[in-house]
Write an enzyme that holds these catalytic residues in place. Sequence first.
Site, PDB file in Angstrom:
ATOM      1  N   ARG A   1      -0.220  46.932  21.180  1.00 56.67           N
ATOM      2  CA  ARG A   1       0.690  45.833  21.538  1.00 56.67           C
ATOM      3  C   ARG A   1       0.175  44.484  21.035  1.00 56.67           C
ATOM      4  NH1 ARG A   1       2.800  47.807  27.546  1.00 56.67           N
ATOM      5  NH2 ARG A   1       4.314  49.274  26.703  1.00 56.67           N
TER       6      ARG A   1
ATOM      7  N   LYS B   1      15.145  64.604  33.355  1.00 51.97           N
ATOM      8  CA  LYS B   1      16.323  64.594  34.223  1.00 51.97           C
ATOM      9  C   LYS B   1      17.604  64.156  33.527  1.00 51.97           C
ATOM     10  CE  LYS B   1      13.856  63.834  38.540  1.00 51.97           C
ATOM     11  NZ  LYS B   1      13.643  62.928  39.665  1.00 51.97           N
TER      12      LYS B   1
ATOM     13  N   GLY C   1       8.644  55.178  25.063  1.00 54.93           N
ATOM     14  CA  GLY C   1       8.217  56.123  26.093  1.00 54.93           C
ATOM     15  C   GLY C   1       7.501  57.347  25.561  1.00 54.93           C
TER      16      GLY C   1
ATOM     17  N   GLY D   1      11.928  51.653  28.917  1.00 57.74           N
ATOM     18  CA  GLY D   1      13.114  51.342  29.725  1.00 57.74           C
ATOM     19  C   GLY D   1      14.109  50.488  28.980  1.00 57.74           C
TER      20      GLY D   1
END
Length: 398
Positions: free
Chosen positions: A37, A201, A355, A378
């Site tokens: 980062r 999910k 992710g 996200g």
Amino acid sequence: MLNKKSVDDINVKGQRVLVRCDFNVPLQEGNITDENRLVAALPTIQKLIADGGKVILCSHLGKPKGEAIPTLSLEPVAVRLSELLNREVKFAADAEVVGTNAKAAVAAMHDGDVILLENTRYRAEETKNGDAFSKDLASLCDVFVNDAFGTAHRAHCSNVGVTQFVDTAVVGYLMQKEIDFLGNAVENPARPFVAILGGAKVSSKIPVIENLLDKVDTLIIGGAMSFTFMQAQGLKVGNSLVEADYCQYALDMVEKAKTKGVDLLLPVDSVIADAFSNDANLGIAGENEDIPDGWFGLDIGPKSAELFVAAVKSAKTVVWNGPMGCFEMSNFAAGTKAVAEALADSDAVTIIGGGDSAAAVNQMGFGDKMTHISTGGGASLEFLEGKELPGVAAANDK
């Protein structure tokens, strides 16, 4: 089509420039264990230094929840950034972030100087987007640059609130890249456009599935979320992860894909195990075969991998969010690896939506073969859902 002003559209010579970066790096005993980062932020910082700006960096780190927790101080980041930039990055150590140290350091700046403020989440108002802290941050600068895509889906003081109190708010190179690839590739893709969704999910990906079914030519669903689709279609899936409440939704999506003329691909076989462990007994549940009770589906099978790879080969744009199996365990990594390899070999624009997918392609050594790997898990998911991201919306339009 998002068209935001960037650091290339402004003149910062002699200006105080507040840059929101994503320095939320892993620390162990004060040492940074992954500096990706920091490296990703360098082009924007270097551009502003070269243009004669007075560069004031800010970021959050972890979740101190309004407390000045010493282990979550950004001081180690200032030390490492000084080495990477080959110039001193002065650290303003204020528990209140914009305190006497920060104000004095900014007042003493010359063109091309760099300082780093303390963890923005030391202030409890940061995550509530409160005016007082937003005004404090704005008081330090003439220009605001947002280069932190990882927090773009949140409206905080340091990425949204501050823009209410400065005239010029633009995006940095990292944000620009995310907008160009994730935003615009989904809105205006070269076709065929293939999206690959995986992960655990169905419920967490509903808005993404809904949005992508209106845009893609092929939608591939793998990972544990595929077992909800399989059970909905009458297969027994043993002890695999299933969201029974979403079986009807899965059937609706299959119908919607048919109506839209979208090719919806589900696994035709699975790698199964009798325990959630790399040392478990393994097997394959073939096409239209039930998974026995007590067994778990932990990866797509070899035929599914072939099917998915074939779909990728003809694509011109591929977006991938979520692994095909429990790739962290070597016995269940083959499906994710097959997809990663297919993308690496492809001439398509390949976009990895942050992710676990980003972790997988990097871990497997394919990272440098991808067109773009998103820096926000996200945030990239919400972009794929077609949502407006507050951190992007707050920047000035061209």
